[in-house]
Design an enzyme around this catalytic site. Structure first.
Site, PDB file in Angstrom:
ATOM      1  N   GLU B  62       0.810  -1.215   0.000  1.00  0.00           N
ATOM      2  CA  GLU B  62       0.000   0.000   0.000  1.00  0.00           C
ATOM      3  C   GLU B  62       0.847   1.272   0.000  1.00  0.00           C
ATOM      4  O   GLU B  62       0.472   2.266  -0.634  1.00  0.00           O
ATOM      5  CB  GLU B  62      -0.971   0.012   1.193  1.00  0.00           C
ATOM      6  CG  GLU B  62      -2.185  -0.902   1.037  1.00  0.00           C
ATOM      7  CD  GLU B  62      -1.869  -2.378   1.281  1.00  0.00           C
ATOM      8  OE1 GLU B  62      -0.734  -2.695   1.723  1.00  0.00           O
ATOM      9  OE2 GLU B  62      -2.739  -3.224   1.030  1.00  0.00           O
ATOM     10  N   HIS B 131     -11.210  -5.134   8.154  1.00  0.00           N
ATOM     11  CA  HIS B 131     -11.689  -4.847   6.801  1.00  0.00           C
ATOM     12  C   HIS B 131     -12.775  -3.761   6.817  1.00  0.00           C
ATOM     13  O   HIS B 131     -13.019  -3.133   5.804  1.00  0.00           O
ATOM     14  CB  HIS B 131     -12.273  -6.104   6.136  1.00  0.00           C
ATOM     15  CG  HIS B 131     -11.233  -7.073   5.663  1.00  0.00           C
ATOM     16  ND1 HIS B 131     -10.450  -7.793   6.524  1.00  0.00           N
ATOM     17  CD2 HIS B 131     -10.845  -7.438   4.413  1.00  0.00           C
ATOM     18  CE1 HIS B 131      -9.627  -8.567   5.823  1.00  0.00           C
ATOM     19  NE2 HIS B 131      -9.848  -8.369   4.538  1.00  0.00           N
TER      20      HIS B 131
END
Lengths: 323, 326
Positions: B62, B131
């Site tokens: 990321e 999540h």
């Protein structure tokens, strides 16, 4: 290369190293005159050969991404000392209008694209710049300078993997100055030579005496050539030494004085000067001219910075977004 | 107009933008080949259409994805990158907060960063709190970043196109639960200006401010309340940064009441900012205290009963509105 051209280049590199040294020595003086420079100053005294040797191998269109110890990189890339000095003093005439100070200097007009003081942030940013060069089929490359401390950041490894996977035209230059803050290299790094990390990403990795500008330049020429040919990234570890503290407020109480003496003898500028004199490549008169010219450039920079006003306080609200 | 799902509307915006401007590329984990083969997925079919040079599947990195966007945008490209789920943006926050949002400022206005980060959010996926975690207030609290959070297919297209062609960094948060729901979407280069809220339903009794998936909850609550002759004015913010203060204040000046709704946790949430703005600038128009309907200050729970309990419901909105309109 023609010997004559070689000599011209060597003298140019010498001049640039002297200018960087004089520029930073003046910053040391200004720091000691209370109130002349706001904030912490982070200097690359003793590391000039890395900046100059690497950047001498680049074209003007090639991009560099620097870190908190940036003055040498920027001056070697051609940034104007006047605007740098004004920026370092927080003046409106600075290269970034006083918004950056010494720490995050961006000089896009000479393709010194950006500077980040977040340790290890440069490599992913540089991967983005190199991606843009590849995407547009440019012949140019990007060079990112980071320290041995930064080599422990996850972002550096992410960037190396991505760059190698996509064969980005990116040269990683790890300037190993033996210190990450007050932690010595052996206290913070698991591996003898950071250059070996190239193996992990299937890219060439080599180390070099970072205090020998000729050796740095020679290695940079072969590595930048590799990157430019589209073969992917490469890694240079330039072994050098941080002669001053992390910043000018760090008086190195933790540093072995004998080690400092050892590295003082390895001064990249002093040694090159001696060599050139010994081999008859330069005269004492020429050396004196280099000193005089450098001093004049730095004097002019300080005068410009002194005359430049501070920005209006309200201008702090500008430049967040493109309106 | 075409009937498109939210996901197709995002896809349509990406497709159109890429066909209009060669400097646009997509990058992210599974942006080209996804584990989900579904035409309602935003980048579905774009690898086949534009090829691997412009649709870049990345390693699971990321920081590198966000760094790629910052560096490439500074060089003049228009990157559109994806961070898979909102909680994973923590791994990219240095690049977004310290670099995307600050480097233009630090350059004294010399550099520009026309990048877009798309990120998926949602609470009702039984995926647990790593999540599902609405971190929009973090992003909104970082100067230099624009943050948009559409709630309809039309806005998903119009805001994304505006984001891609905005000269500044924009984070576009997409509510996953809305991907499959259909709506009318204008064809062609349709843009919704960033910084303009939408009155999702006009009303006179109480202003309800929301955004993203919570807008669906707000509309449910409005339907219930209208049967009791209480008429909500629903403001779908669409853009958190910059915020449409005028729309907010004008509505409160009209209704005299404010309820703020979001799926994020309450403490330090974006609703606190909305409440503060109204308290500062429209206090004398208020006929009742401001109410916030938000998630409890806990990680998003996994077990279905607990996840349902976590997500603010229409019933909670109805109760909050009644407590100040009675």
């Amino acid at each position: 290369m023609e010997p004559q051209l070689n000599l011209v280049r060597l003298k140019t590199m010498y001049e640039k190293m002297v200018l960087i040294r004089k520029f930073e020595e003046r910053i040391i003086e200004l720091v000691q005159e209370q109130g002349r420079i706001p904030g912490m100053q982070i200097l690359a005294n003793g590391q000039e050969a890395v900046a100059v040797g690497i950047i001498e191998s680049l074209n003007a269109e090639d991009v560099i991404v620097s870190n908190h110890r940036s003055h040498g990189h920027l001056l070697a890339k051609g940034a104007d000392p006047k605007y740098l000095m004004a920026e370092i003093m927080g003046k409106s005439g600075g290269v970034n209008k006083g918004k950056s100070g010494t720490l995050h200097l961006a000089v896009p007009e000479v393709n010194a694209l950006m500077t980040s003081t977040v340790v290890g942030a440069g490599p992913p940013l540089a991967a983005g710049a190199a991606f843009a060069q590849q995407y547009r089929d440019e012949p140019n490359i990007t060079v990112v300078f980071f320290g041995d401390g930064a080599a422990a950041e996850g972002s550096v490894h992410e960037a190396m993997n991505l760059a190698a996977l996509w064969k980005l035209p990116l040269l990683f230059v790890c300037e190993n100055n033996c210190w990450a803050g007050a932690q010595s290299y052996s206290q913070h790094c698991s591996i003898g030579n950071i250059a070996q990390r190239g193996i992990a990403y299937d890219m060439p990795g080599e180390y070099v005496d970072g205090n020998d500008v000729e050796k740095v330049y020679d290695l940079a020429v072969s590595m930048t050539d590799y990157c430019r040919k589209g073969k992917g990234p490469a890694l240079i570890e330039a072994k050098t030494y941080r002669m001053r503290g992390h910043g000018e407020n760090d008086h190195q109480h933790y540093v072995d004085k004998e080690e400092l003496v050892f590295w003082t003898k390895k001064c990249p500028i002093g040694n090159l000067k001696e060599k050139m004199l010994k081999e008859g490549l330069i005269t004492e008169d020429e050396l004196q001219v280099v000193e005089t010219v450098s001093k004049a450039i730095v004097d002019e920079a300080v005068a410009f910075a002194d005359e430049s006003p501070f920005p209006y306080a309200e201008e702090a609200l500008d430049d967040v977004w493109v309106k | 107009m075409a009937q498109l799902s939210f996901g197709q509307a995002v896809n349509n915006a990406l497709d159109l933008a890429m066909s209009m401007d060669e400097s646009i590329f997509l990058a992210g984990e599974g942006i080209g080949v996804s584990i989900h083969y579904d035409p309602n997925m935003p980048s579905h079919g774009l690898l086949e259409k534009y090829g691997p040079k412009r649709v870049k599947d990345t390693p699971v990195s990321e920081a590198a994805i966000a760094g790629l966007a910052v560096g490439a945008s500074c060089m003049g490209l228009r990157p559109v990158v994806e961070i898979m789920f909102l909680p994973f943006i923590t791994l990219a926050t240095d690049m977004l907060v310290n670099h995307a949002g600050k480097l233009r400022y630090l350059s004294g206005g010399k550099s520009t960063f026309p990048l877009t980060v798309r990120v998926k959010a949602g609470v009702n996926f039984a995926a647990g709190c790593q999540h599902s975690h609405n971190l929009e207030a973090w992003l909104a609290h970082s100067p230099g970043l624009k943050v948009v959070f559409p709630s309809t297919p039309e806005d998903a297209k119009g805001l994304l196109l505006s984001a891609i062609f905005d000269p500044n960094p924009v984070i576009v948060i997409e509510e996953m639960g809305l991907y499959w729901g259909k709506g009318e979407v204008p064809e062609g280069d349709y843009r919704v200006p960033i910084g303009k809220a939408r009155i999702a339903m006009p009303g006179k009794d109480c202003t309800l401010v929301c955004y993203g998936g919570a807008t669906v909850t707000a509309l449910e609550a409005a339907a219930i309340l209208s049967k009791e002759n209480i008429f909500l004015e629903i403001i779908d913010l669409r853009s958190l940064v910059p915020l449409d203060r005028d729309c907010l204040l004008n509505s409160v000046k009209k209704t005299g009441r404010l309820v703020v709704l979001h799926d994020a946790t309450k403490f330090g949430g974006f609703g606190a900012e909305i409440a503060a703005i109204v308290a500062e600038d429209a206090f004398k128009f208020l006929k009742a205290p401001i109410k916030r309907v938000a998630a409890p200050d806990i990680p998003v729970p996994f077990s279905p009963t607990q996840e349902k309990f976590y997500k603010p419901s229409a019933r909670m909105v109805v109760d909050a509105v009644k407590s100040i309109t009675g």
